[in-house]
Enzyme design. Structure first.
Site, mmCIF file in Angstrom:
data_model
loop_
_atom_site.group_PDB
_atom_site.id
_atom_site.type_symbol
_atom_site.label_atom_id
_atom_site.label_comp_id
_atom_site.label_asym_id
_atom_site.label_seq_id
_atom_site.Cartn_x
_atom_site.Cartn_y
_atom_site.Cartn_z
ATOM 1 N N ALA A 269 -2.968 -5.240 -7.620
ATOM 2 C CA ALA A 269 -3.633 -4.751 -8.819
ATOM 3 C C ALA A 269 -2.608 -4.552 -9.925
ATOM 4 O O ALA A 269 -1.409 -4.632 -9.675
ATOM 5 C CB ALA A 269 -4.336 -3.423 -8.536
ATOM 6 N N MET A 270 -3.103 -4.265 -11.131
ATOM 7 C CA MET A 270 -2.210 -4.139 -12.281
ATOM 8 C C MET A 270 -2.645 -2.991 -13.180
ATOM 9 O O MET A 270 -3.822 -2.850 -13.494
ATOM 10 C CB MET A 270 -2.208 -5.473 -13.039
ATOM 11 C CG MET A 270 -1.318 -5.485 -14.256
ATOM 12 S SD MET A 270 0.440 -5.250 -13.793
ATOM 13 C CE MET A 270 1.019 -4.388 -15.248
ATOM 14 N N GLU A 305 -2.342 2.601 -9.228
ATOM 15 C CA GLU A 305 -2.491 2.064 -10.591
ATOM 16 C C GLU A 305 -2.800 3.179 -11.573
ATOM 17 O O GLU A 305 -2.282 3.201 -12.686
ATOM 18 C CB GLU A 305 -3.564 0.973 -10.646
ATOM 19 C CG GLU A 305 -3.398 -0.173 -9.644
ATOM 20 C CD GLU A 305 -2.017 -0.796 -9.614
ATOM 21 O OE1 GLU A 305 -1.320 -0.790 -10.657
ATOM 22 O OE2 GLU A 305 -1.617 -1.298 -8.541
ATOM 23 N N GLU A 327 7.964 1.608 -10.129
ATOM 24 C CA GLU A 327 7.303 1.253 -8.865
ATOM 25 C C GLU A 327 7.669 2.201 -7.722
ATOM 26 O O GLU A 327 6.802 2.663 -6.997
ATOM 27 C CB GLU A 327 7.585 -0.202 -8.496
ATOM 28 C CG GLU A 327 6.993 -1.219 -9.484
ATOM 29 C CD GLU A 327 5.491 -1.076 -9.698
ATOM 30 O OE1 GLU A 327 4.840 -0.353 -8.919
ATOM 31 O OE2 GLU A 327 4.964 -1.657 -10.665
HETATM 32 N N1 TRP Z 1 2.744 -3.586 -11.435
HETATM 33 C C1 TRP Z 1 1.790 -3.926 -10.434
HETATM 34 C C2 TRP Z 1 1.724 -2.775 -9.475
HETATM 35 O O1 TRP Z 1 2.619 -2.417 -8.821
HETATM 36 C C3 TRP Z 1 2.049 -5.146 -9.635
HETATM 37 C C4 TRP Z 1 2.375 -6.426 -10.302
HETATM 38 C C5 TRP Z 1 3.559 -6.817 -10.744
HETATM 39 C C6 TRP Z 1 1.566 -7.549 -10.404
HETATM 40 N N2 TRP Z 1 3.532 -8.114 -11.120
HETATM 41 C C7 TRP Z 1 2.328 -8.592 -10.903
HETATM 42 C C8 TRP Z 1 0.250 -7.768 -10.106
HETATM 43 C C9 TRP Z 1 1.823 -9.863 -11.080
HETATM 44 C C10 TRP Z 1 -0.261 -9.042 -10.284
HETATM 45 C C11 TRP Z 1 0.524 -10.084 -10.740
HETATM 46 O O2 TRP Z 1 0.778 -2.127 -9.348
HETATM 47 ZN ZN ZN Z 2 2.967 -0.428 -9.185
#
Ligand code: TRP
Ligand code: ZN
Length: 882
Positions: A269-270, A305, A327
Site C-alpha cells: 500500500a501507499m 499507512e 519506514e
Molecule cells: N511507502 C510504502 C509503504 O511502506 C511502500 C512503497 C514504497 C510502495 N514504494 C512503493 C508501494 C512502490 C507501492 C509501489 O507503505
Molecule cells: Zn511504509
C-alpha cells in the site's frame, strides 16, 4: 522501459536544489492512452545560488508537448531536453517565476505500475519513490515540498469519481460528457506523496471525531459489489486513528481521509497524503474469503499507512538514504499498535520469526546493506526488510535504552521540532539525545553497520560468594563494502531465574552498565559480574528480543526447559523451545544427508507436548510453539553447504515422531479448539483456530491418512480452516484422491475471486518435492493465472521461489533456469516486480556446491542478457559479486 545507465547515487553528494518550489498546480485531462498533464510550478532561486545555475527537472520516459515561462513559450535554445531531464537556462536571479510543463502520457501502456496507470479500468498513481517523474518533468525528490492544487478532467460516465490529495474544492460539468473536480492539499508535500484516482468505484463511508473534536469523513473505495468486504478495513482505520491520538498524541489534519483499493499494485500500500492507495489484498476481507492472517495483515497495513501521516508525510525524508526514518519508525508504530490490539507476546514472536527468516537472511548474504545505506543504483531495490524491519528494531532499541517515558519525550520533541521538515536520521537521533541527555553516538552504528551481530556468551557461578560472571563477546560479520566493524551498543534485557522461576535482582553489577533489566553491551568483549545471587541462576538473555542479534549461548537442556516452563516473558519461553529444537533439527538434517536414521529427541517431544496441553497458556502461543523452526530457519542455522532435501527429510521425521507421540494430545486439542459460534477475526478466536489447525497438521502426520483433513475441509465454515485443511491435504497427500477433489472444489467455488485463487495457487506452489516445477508450469496455463497482475505472479512464481525449498532447489537446477526465464520475461513489463522476485535466490551461496553452481549459472544467464532494467541489473550484479 529505461535500461541501466550504471549511475550510482551517493549520500555524500547530497545538496539542496538550486531553486525553491513554492507551489504546484496540476491539470489532468484523463484519457486511457493520451492523458494530457499540465504542470504549473512557481519557483525562486535559492539564496546564495549562482545566477547562472539552470533549473533541472527530472523525467522518465516523458515526451514534452509544451513549455512556458510566465505563460510565454520558451525558445528551443533556452533548454535541453531528453526523456529523463529538462534543463532550463537563463532564469531570473531573484524574483519568483512560473514554469508550465505539458506532457502527454499513456496510462494504458504503463505496465510498470509506477506513475499514472490503469488497473481494471481505474486510473491510479504510484509515485514513491520516483514515479512522479513518469507523469511530468519535476524536481522529483523528497526534499522539495509544496502545496498542490489538482484539477482533474475526465469522461463523466466512465469516471464518476475524481480524487486527489487534500480537501475537495469543488467540481462541475466540463463540456459534453465530461466533468472536472479540483482538490487542494494545504500541507506542503514532496511529489512522491501525490496521488490521483479516477473511475467508477463503490464506497464505504464513516466518520471519525478527532481529539480536538473535528469530524473527519472516512471513505474506502472498492470495486462495486465488494463494499461489505471493506468493513473490517474501516474498523481498523478508526482504531488506528484513535490509537495514534492516545499513544503518540497525533491527530489527523484534513477534513477527509480516503483509501482506494486497486487490484494491480507493486507493493502492499501507499501513504499518499489523505488518499492512501492499497493493494486490494490488504483491504478486502470477509470470513468466507479471508484468513485470520489476512485480517491481521489488513489491520497492520491500514495502521501503517495511516501512521505515515505523521511519520513520513508531516515529517518526510530529506533524501532516499533516509528511508528508514519513515519506514522503520512507522513499522515500529504499527507493531506497537498490533501488539496493543492483540496479544503482545504472540505478536512479538511472529515479528521475530519474520525478522529472522527475511532480514537475517538478507543481512548474511550478498544483498546485505545498512539500515541507512550510503549509495544506491536503484532506489526501488532499497525497500527492503533491512530498512523496514531492522529499522523498526533500531527504533525499538531506542525505546528500550531510554525507557518509555524518555522515548515519548524524544518522539514529542521530534514531532515538534521537525513538523514540516524533510529530515535525516541524525535529526531523529538528536531528539532522543536532547530529550534524555544520553549519548547515542555508539548506538547510531545500528544505522550504519550492516550484518547481524553475533554474540557469544558464557556464564560461571561461584556459589561460595554468590557471584555470577557473564562473559559476552560481540562480532559483526563482514558485509559487502564493509569489512571491519566497530563494537555496537547492544541492549540485552536479562533475567536471572531461580529454580522456581522467580527472578533475582543482584545487589550489584560491575563490568558494565545495567539499567532496570537491560544490560548494555558496548565493548567487543565484556564481563558482567553480578553479586548477591543466592543460588545458581538460569540466565534468560535478550528477553522480548530486545536486540536483533544472534546469540550463541550453550545452555543446557535443563536450563532451556526451565526457561520454557517458567519465564514470565512469553517470548523468552518460545525462544527457549526454539533453542531446544534447533540442534535436534540440524542433527536430523545431517543424519538425513548421510543416509543415516534420523533421531528425534525425547526431551523436545515431551516439552512440546506439555506446552501443547497446557491450558494456562493462550492457544495462539501454543500454536507458535508447535510450529517448529522452519526449513529456512534450519538452513540459516547450518549456515553453509545446505542440502534442502536433507533439511526437509530430517524435519519431517522429527515432526512425525512428535505427531505419533502426541496423537492423543492433538486429537483432544482438535476437539477442545473446535468452533465456538460465529466467526470472529479477533486474536483470541484466531489463536484457537491456529492451535486446532496445528493439531490437524500433526494428526495427519501421525495417521498418515488424508481422511481427517478431508473432513475438516468439508466442514470448514471460514477461509482460515478451509485453506489450512487444503494445505494439509496438498502438502502431505499430494497424490490422494481427496486432495484432487478438494483442489477442484476450491477452484470452482472461488473461480470469480482472484484473491482467493491466489491462495489456491500458493498452496500448490509450495507442495514439496522435485515435481513442483512441472506443477507450476501447468498452473501457469490455468485460465485464472494472469502474468500481468503482480498478486497472481507473486502467489505462484514468487511463492514457489521463496517458500518451496525442495521444489525450487531441485538438484538438477531446472527450477533456477525456469526462474531466470521468468525474471527476464517479467522484467520487460515490470522491473520492480522482477527484481523483487529475483532476490529469492539471495542465499544461493549457502547451498551445497553442486546446487550453488547451477544457481550461479542461472544468475549469469540473467546477467548476460541485453536490455536489463536498472532494477534487475542492480540485484543480479550484487548477487554475483564475489
Ligand atoms: N511507502 C510504502 C509503504 O511502506 C511502500 C512503497 C514504497 C510502495 N514504494 C512503493 C508501494 C512502490 C507501492 C509501489 O507503505
Ligand atoms: Zn511504509
Amino acid at each position: 522501459m529505461r535500461t541501466d545507465t550504471g549511475q550510482i547515487v551517493h549520500l555524500a553528494d547530497y545538496r539542496p536544489t538550486d531553486f525553491v518550489l513554492e507551489r504546484v498546480d496540476l491539470t489532468f485531462e484523463l484519457d486511457p492512452t493520451e492523458t494530457k498533464v499540465e504542470t504549473r510550478m512557481i519557483f525562486h532561486r535559492r539564496e546564495g545560488v549562482d545566477a547562472s545555475a539552470p533549473l533541472v527537472l527530472d523525467g522518465d520516459e516523458l515526451s514534452l508537448s509544451g513549455l512556458l515561462f510566465d505563460q510565454n513559450e520558451i525558445p528551443a535554445g533556452q533548454y535541453d531536453l531528453s526523456p529523463e531531464r529538462l534543463v532550463i537556462r537563463d532564469l531570473p536571479e531573484s524574483k519568483p517565476f512560473e514554469i508550465t510543463v505539458t506532457t502527454i502520457i499513456n496510462p494504458e501502456a504503463n505496465t510498470q505500475l509506477m506513475g499514472l496507470y490503469r488497473s481494471n479500468g481505474i486510473y491510479c498513481t504510484q509515485c514513491e519513490a520516483e514515479g512522479f517523474r513518469r507523469i511530468t518533468y519535476f524536481p522529483d525528490r523528497p526534499d522539495v515540498l509544496a502545496p498542490f492544487t489538482v484539477n482533474i478532467i475526465a469522461d463523466k460516465e466512465a469516471n464518476p469519481l475524481l480524487l486527489s490529495n487534500g480537501n475537495f474544492l469543488g467540481g462541475a460539468g466540463y463540456g459534453p460528457g465530461k466533468h472536472f473536480a479540483a482538490w487542494f492539499d494545504p500541507h506542503p508535500k514532496p511529489s512522491y506523496l501525490f496521488a490521483l484516482v479516477a473511475g467508477d468505484l463503490g464506497v464505504v463511508e464513516d466518520t471519525f471525531v478527532t481529539m480536538s473534536e473535528r469530524e473527519v469523513a472516512l471513505k474506502i473505495y472498492v470495486e462495486h459489489g465488494k463494499e461489505a468486504r471493506a468493513a473490517y478495513a474501516m474498523d481498523a482505520l478508526k482504531r488506528s486513528m484513535k490509537w495514534d491520538e492516545e499513544v503518540f498524541g497525533r491527530e489527523y489534519d484534513l477534513d477527509i481521509f480516503m483509501i482506494v483499493a486497486v487490484s494491480d499494485f507493486n507493493m502492499g500500500a501507499m501513504e499518499n497524503k489523505g488518499l492512501n492507495i492499497f493493494n486490494d489484498k490488504y483491504v478486502l476481507a470477509d470470513p468466507e474469503t479471508a484468513t485470520d492472517q489476512d485480517y491481521a495483515n489488513i489491520e497492520a497495513i491500514i495502521a501503517h499507512e495511516y501512521f505515515h501521516n505523521w511519520t513520513g508525510n508531516r515529517i518526510t525524508c530529506r533524501d532516499w538514504f533516509q528511508l528508514c526514518l519513515k519506514e522503520g519508525l512507522t513499522v515500529y508504530r504499527d507493531h506497537e499498535f498490533s501488539a496493543d490490539q492483540r496479544s503482545r507476546a504472540v505478536k512479538r514472536i511472529a515479528e521475530v520469526r519474520h525478522l529472522r527468516s527475511e532480514q537475517f537472511t538478507e543481512d548474511s548474504g550478498p544483498l546485505a546493506h545498512p539500515v541507512r545505506p550510503t549509495s544506491y543504483r536503484e532506489i526501488n531495490n532499497f525497500y527492503t526488510t533491512t530498512v523496514y524491519e531492522k529499522g523498526s528494531e533500531v527504533t525499538r532499541m531506542i525505546a528500550t535504552i531510554l525507557g518509555g517515558e524518555l522515548f515519548k519525550k524524544g518522539m514529542d520533541l521530534y514531532f515538534e521540532r521537525h513538523d514540516g521538515d524533510a529530515a535525516t536520521v541524525e535529526d531523529f537521533v538528536k531528539c532522543f539525545e536532547d530529550a534524555s541527555g544520553r549519548d547515542l553516538k555508539q548506538f547510531s552504528l545500528w544505522y550504519h553497520q550492516a550484518g547481524t551481530p553475533q554474540i557469544t556468551v558464557s556464564s560461571a557461578f561461584d556459589a561460595a560468594t554468590g557471584t555470577l560472571t557473564l562473559s559476552l563477546d560481540q562480532m559483526v560479520p563482514a558485509t559487502p563494502g564493509q569489512t571491519s566493524k566497530e563494537p555496537m551498543h547492544i541492549p540485552l534485557k536479562t533475567g536471572l531465574l531461580l529454580e522456581d522461576g522467580t527472578i533475582v535482582t543482584p545487589s550489584a553489577v560491575t563490568g558494565g552498565e545495567m539499567t532496570d533489566d537491560v544490560l548494555h553491551l558496548t565493548e567487543r568483549s565484556q564481563k558482567f559480574v553480578f553479586t548477591g545471587i543466592p543460588s545458581r541462576p538460569t540466565v534468560s538473555l535478550n528477553r522480548g528480543f530486545s536486540a536483533p542479534v544472534s546469540l550463541h549461548f550453550d545452555q543446557s537442556g535443563a536450563d532451556l526447559s526451565l526457561i520454557a516452563r517458567h519465564e514470565s516473558d512469553l517470548f523468552a519461553r518460545w525462544q527457549a523451545l526454539t533453542n531446544l529444537a534447533l540442534p535436534v533439527l540440524t542433527a536430523a538434517a545431517a543424519q538425513a544427508r548421510k543416509g543415516e536414521t534420523v533421531q528425534s529427541d525425547a526431551m523436545l517431544t515431551e516439552t512440546l507436548l506439555a506446552i501443547a496441553a497446557n491450558e494456562t497458556l493462550e492457544p495462539a502461543f501454543r500454536a507458535q510453539a508447535l510450529a517448529l523452526p522452519s526449513e529456512a530457519d534450519i538452513a540459516r542455522e547450518l549456515g553453509s553447504d545446505n542440502d534442502p532435501d536433507a533439511i526437509h527429510t530430517g524435519r519431517e521425521t522429527v515432526l512425525t515422531a512428535i505427531a505419533k507421540a502426541g496423537a492423543d494430545v492433538f486429537a483432544k486439542l482438535m476437539a477442545d479448539m473446535a468452533d465456538t459460534g460465529a466467526y470472529k477475526p479477533d486474536a483470541a478466536d484466531a489463536g484457537r483456530r491456529a492451535l486446532k489447525n496445528a493439531a490437524l497438521s500433526y494428526l495427519a502426520l501421525a495417521e498418515q491418512s488424508p481422511a481427517r483433513a478431508a473432513a475438516a475441509f468439508d466442514k470448514a465454515d471460514n477461509m482460515t480452516d478451509l485453506a489450512q485443511a487444503l494445505t494439509v491435504l496438498a502438502h502431505r497427500f499430494p497424490q490422494a484422491a481427496e486432495t484432487a477433489t478438494a483442489l477442484q472444489a476450491f477452484e470452482a467455488r472461488f473461480s470469480s475471486n482472484a484473491l482467493v485463487l491466489d491462495k489456491w495457487f500458493s498452496i500448490q506452489a509450495t507442495i514439496p518435492g522435485a515435481d513442483a516445477l512441472e506443477r507450476i508450469e501447468k498452473l501457469m496455463t490455468n485460465e485464472h493465472y494472469n502474468p500481468a497482475n503482480p498478486n497472481r505472479v507473486r502467489s505462484l512464481i514468487g511463492t514457489f521461489a521463496f517458500a518451496n525449498a525442495t521444489g525450487f532447489n531441485r538438484a538438477d537446477g531446472a527450477a533456477y533456469r525456469f526462474h531466470a526465464a521468468r525474471i527476464l520475461e517479467i522484467d520487460k513489463r515490470n522491473p520492480q516486480l522482477a527484481a523483487r522476485l529475483l532476490t529469492a535466490m539471495r542465499s544461493w551461496r549457502s547451498l551445497e556446491p553442486s546446487r550453488a553452481d547451477l544457481a550461479r549459472t542461472a544468475l549469469m544467464e540473467i546477467e548476460r542478457s541485453a536490455g536489463l532494467s536498472t532494477d534487475v541489473r542492480d540485484i543480479v550484479d550484487r548477487m554475483l559479486k564475489a
